[in-house]
Design a protein around this motif. Sequence first.
Motif, PDB file in Angstrom:
ATOM      1  N   PRO A   1      -4.905   8.017  -8.267  1.00  0.00           N
ATOM      2  CA  PRO A   1      -5.377   7.589  -6.942  1.00  0.00           C
ATOM      3  C   PRO A   1      -6.138   6.269  -6.941  1.00  0.00           C
ATOM      4  O   PRO A   1      -6.332   5.676  -5.866  1.00  0.00           O
TER       5      PRO A   1
ATOM      6  N   ALA B   1       2.052   3.724   4.666  1.00  0.00           N
ATOM      7  CA  ALA B   1       1.881   5.018   3.995  1.00  0.00           C
ATOM      8  C   ALA B   1       2.882   6.046   4.491  1.00  0.00           C
ATOM      9  O   ALA B   1       3.244   6.977   3.755  1.00  0.00           O
TER      10      ALA B   1
ATOM     11  N   PRO C   1      -3.726   3.098  -5.406  1.00  0.00           N
ATOM     12  CA  PRO C   1      -3.657   2.823  -3.967  1.00  0.00           C
ATOM     13  C   PRO C   1      -5.010   2.464  -3.372  1.00  0.00           C
ATOM     14  O   PRO C   1      -5.081   1.703  -2.399  1.00  0.00           O
ATOM     15  N   THR C   2      -6.107   3.000  -3.946  1.00  0.00           N
ATOM     16  CA  THR C   2      -7.433   2.628  -3.461  1.00  0.00           C
ATOM     17  C   THR C   2      -7.681   1.143  -3.690  1.00  0.00           C
ATOM     18  O   THR C   2      -8.138   0.426  -2.786  1.00  0.00           O
TER      19      THR C   2
ATOM     20  N   PHE D   1       0.820  -1.206   0.000  1.00  0.00           N
ATOM     21  CA  PHE D   1       0.000   0.000   0.000  1.00  0.00           C
ATOM     22  C   PHE D   1       0.855   1.256   0.000  1.00  0.00           C
ATOM     23  O   PHE D   1       0.571   2.217  -0.727  1.00  0.00           O
TER      24      PHE D   1
ATOM     25  N   LEU E   1       0.648   4.103  -2.849  1.00  0.00           N
ATOM     26  CA  LEU E   1       0.297   5.477  -2.519  1.00  0.00           C
ATOM     27  C   LEU E   1       1.381   6.440  -2.999  1.00  0.00           C
ATOM     28  O   LEU E   1       1.077   7.522  -3.528  1.00  0.00           O
TER      29      LEU E   1
END
Length: 345
Positions: A275, A300, A278-279, A251, A255
């Motif tokens: 975006p 993160a 990472p979602t 993750f 990100l």
Amino acid sequence: MTNVAKNVVEPAFIVLAFTAGCLLNRRRGGQSLPQETLDDDLESGAHYTDASPPLKPTVIHSESPVRKAPNLFFRLLSRFFNAYPFLVEIWYWNMTYWIYQGLRAMSARMIAGNKAVFLGARDHALQILSFEKFFGLDIEQRFQEYIMKEQAWLMPILAKVYYSHISVGVCFLVYIYTFLPTSTFQRIRRTIAADNVIAFFIVTLWRCSPPRLLPQEYGYIDILHSKAGGGNAWNNNRFQLTIAAMPSLHFGTALFFAVSLCRFSPHRPLRILAPLWPTAMLITIVATANHFLTDAAIGAMIPFLGWRINQIVLILKPVQDWIFAPLLNRLDLVNPTARSVPKTL
């Protein structure tokens, strides 16, 4: 798709992506040296526009006397590296990636069969679970159950998202090399390497099991190693460090890719879509019970720290100079009156 196909498709895709990077960044006209050094020109005051290529050399005319030309092999090799400078980036990627994976594999073999270490990792996972329960954040098991019961069609897709982590990273590297300024590319590349260093220290000093390895009574299901997940030989082998859930670099890196693209990409559609990666990765690591939300939160933070201390990677510069400088300087011997020097020197 069979496991055999997966074991072939992913490496083949990586090779094709690297080949595309070489072709996209082919140097024409001959005299440019392959790639910039690890020097940090982002803080040196150098300025580049988004339209400028990452590796645009400065031509310096020299009146040095003609020296003895190198042998044919080095001349051909030098011209080849100058024509395809992205080859050096492939070397960098392999060096940083395989050093990291090699250390993880060594760690996995050192603790193999050590019940105390694995019990300690399980206890750390339960501590995270207790922490999340205290704040009402322990949604991982319920979320996985919902996906499996109500959105079962999604689970094989999420497994593919998880396993595409490396392939997406290679594509990201090719893109930023091709379209971003040298200073930005260098710092991003060094940050990724620094992230691996930071993460390795954490997973070594504070080993933590993923939710999927907790006892059955906790309700987590190991999707990644099931028929639905279809894990491959790159991820399921005796060198895989399974108790390394904290932090989640899957993750954190996803990100970081998105933030880098939103901040630096000259292509607006990509900035808008970035975006989503990472979602998708966050949904994936939770639904597959591979990480807690806390793992993702710490993951993160790693790139933000790596961005600040990225210069630790400069310790590899002597290795770069030792390997490449003799080869690249051979071009000077061929035509000393038009010597090209990377703009970061």
